[in-house]
Design a protein around this motif. Structure first.
Motif, PDB file in Angstrom:
ATOM      1  N   TRP A  78       0.839  -1.210   0.000  1.00  0.00           N
ATOM      2  CA  TRP A  78       0.000   0.000   0.000  1.00  0.00           C
ATOM      3  C   TRP A  78       0.871   1.257   0.000  1.00  0.00           C
ATOM      4  O   TRP A  78       0.639   2.185  -0.776  1.00  0.00           O
ATOM      5  N   MET A  79       1.871   1.263   0.866  1.00  0.00           N
ATOM      6  CA  MET A  79       2.727   2.447   0.963  1.00  0.00           C
ATOM      7  C   MET A  79       3.507   2.654  -0.339  1.00  0.00           C
ATOM      8  O   MET A  79       3.744   3.787  -0.747  1.00  0.00           O
ATOM      9  N   ARG A  80       3.876   1.557  -1.005  1.00  0.00           N
ATOM     10  CA  ARG A  80       4.601   1.687  -2.275  1.00  0.00           C
ATOM     11  C   ARG A  80       3.664   2.211  -3.370  1.00  0.00           C
ATOM     12  O   ARG A  80       3.961   3.184  -4.048  1.00  0.00           O
ATOM     13  N   ARG A  81       2.481   1.575  -3.480  1.00  0.00           N
ATOM     14  CA  ARG A  81       1.568   1.931  -4.579  1.00  0.00           C
ATOM     15  C   ARG A  81       0.944   3.308  -4.394  1.00  0.00           C
ATOM     16  O   ARG A  81       0.845   4.087  -5.329  1.00  0.00           O
ATOM     17  N   ARG A  82       0.514   3.604  -3.194  1.00  0.00           N
ATOM     18  CA  ARG A  82      -0.267   4.837  -2.981  1.00  0.00           C
ATOM     19  C   ARG A  82       0.585   6.003  -2.525  1.00  0.00           C
ATOM     20  O   ARG A  82       0.174   7.145  -2.662  1.00  0.00           O
TER      21      ARG A  82
END
Ligand SMILES: Cc1ncc(COP(=O)(O)O)c(C=O)c1O
Length: 402
Positions: A78-82
């Motif tokens: 999540w932290m990578r994508r968003r």
């Protein structure tokens, strides 16, 4: 798939704080009142979340949680994508929500008597986390420039001293909905680095950001800053899972991580409730389309609140929100004393809103309205406010007309 944010789900009698606790706190009965206070939403989460909880419930055996890997991978994904941040799973602690995480950080990194900076008006449990742990609150009040909050680093410079250990940043800011710009964050982080002040960056509202604004994870600014930041996130605000009490504390620096781990151990915190990570993982893995539609819905609700305040509530200003679903209404220009504002909201309009003064310095004369609800419910709440604060309501009470 189109998600339904319009249907009203009756939450009364389910043991939730927002509706079942409103009468005790605000004297507004849930039978006739509307709950627009504490920050959870009136929406069902993405369907995959309830499916994951149903599957776990149907299995039926609820032993100790012991498989954190897939959950931590989901957080990192999540932290990578968003948010464009490469987080290593071993940097992440799972706490009993973010208030718990903040309190643990004060215990881990401060000694009784140390000073901790907050920037009020701000999410009020920060105050308790500091004082209950024997530390002193330093209030660096936000200033209002062109109707928006800004941080006052000049004032901060005059306040800090050798015993100032930590600053708690609320990013995006609650209340007031500021999404701090990269430049603002760089200035703040640069100042804190130069004065050896650790930053706890509470980024729980990181996904609730409106078009035209971008949330910058403080720890992504540069490696030196990342080494002095403890970042708190959660799926709870984004996906309406607050009752699962599952928070992420992300600490890239190994030394800080050791101290945080020690505090977790001292408190006997070694595993979360098994439903929290299951729900949050399902949300992180499947919830992006739901979140995109939620943001469109919330933006329209935000615009509705702003329009109604501007057109129908003389003397009431709604701070333009860049993020969060928490409208910050300034009643001071109505000319009414704060107690009369509260009386009208609670006794006449039968609405439960957060009182501004709770958020500390600068909150006086404000009310916080949570508009994360079906539009029909929001329209009803706004028409009640118009009835008691609109031109007619003001004249009846001898206040300012339009
Ligand atoms: C800035 C901020 N931090 C933390 C929380 C609460 O976190 P939790 O429920 O995980 O303790 C809230 C809830 O409104 C919040 O606004």
């Amino acid at each position: 798939m189109t998600y339904d944010f319009d249907t009203i789900v009756d939450r009364r009698g389910t043991g939730n704080e927002k509706w079942d606790g409103m009468e005790a706190r605000y004297g507004v009965s849930p039978a006739e009142g509307l709950a627009l206070w504490v920050a959870d939403m009136e929406f069902l989460p993405p369907p995959e979340v309830n499916e994951a909880i149903r599957t776990a419930a149907q299995h039926g055996i609820h032993g100790y949680w012991g498989d954190p890997g897939p959950y931590l991978d989901a957080v990192a994904g999540w932290m990578r994508r968003r948010h464009g941040w490469e987080v290593r799973p071993e940097w992440i602690f799972t706490t009993h929500g973010i208030v718990n995480a903040v309190s643990l950080a004060v215990q881990a990194f401060c000694r009784p008597g140390d000073k901790v900076v907050v920037q009020p008006p701000v999410y009020y449990p920060f105050f308790g986390a500091i004082t209950a742990n024997g530390c002193e609150v330093v209030n660096n009040e936000l200033v209002r420039v062109d109707g928006l909050y800004r941080m006052d680093l000049g004032a901060l410079d005059r306040m800090v001293d050798a015993s100032t250990r930590m600053l708690i940043l609320c990013s995006p800011h609650n209340p007031g909905g500021r999404v701090w710009s990269r430049a603002e964050l760089e200035d703040l982080a640069g100042f804190c680095l130069s004065r050896d002040i650790l930053i706890l960056s509470d980024e729980i509202h990181h996904d609730l950001v409106y078009e035209g604004h971008t949330h910058t994870v403080l720890a992504t600014l540069d490696p030196d800053i990342a080494g002095r930041v403890v970042t708190c996130t959660s799926a709870s605000k984004t996906f309406n899972l607050a009752g699962t009490m599952t928070g992420n504390v992300i600490i890239p620096d190994e030394g800080l991580r050791r101290r945080y781990q020690l505090q977790m151990t001292k408190c006997g915190l070694y595993a979360p409730n098994r439903f929290g990570p299951l729900a949050a993982k399902a949300a992180y893995d499947h919830g992006e389309p739901w979140l995109e539609q939620l943001l469109v819905y919330l933006r329209a609700n935000r615009d509705l609140v702003d329009r109604e305040a501007r057109d129908k509530l003389p003397g009431v200003t709604s701070m333009p929100l860049q993020g969060t679903y928490l409208a910050w209404l300034d009643f001071r220009e109505t000319g009414l004393p704060a107690e009369e504002v509260v009386r009208r909201v609670q006794a006449e309009a039968k609405l439960a809103l957060n009182h501004g003064a709770t958020f500390g310095q600068g909150g006086e004369g404000h009310m916080r309205l949570n508009f994360a609800c079906p539009r029909g419910m929001l329209r009803e709440a706004l028409s009640r406010l118009t009835r008691v604060f609109g031109a007619e309501g003001s004249e009846m009470a001898g206040g300012r007309g339009s």
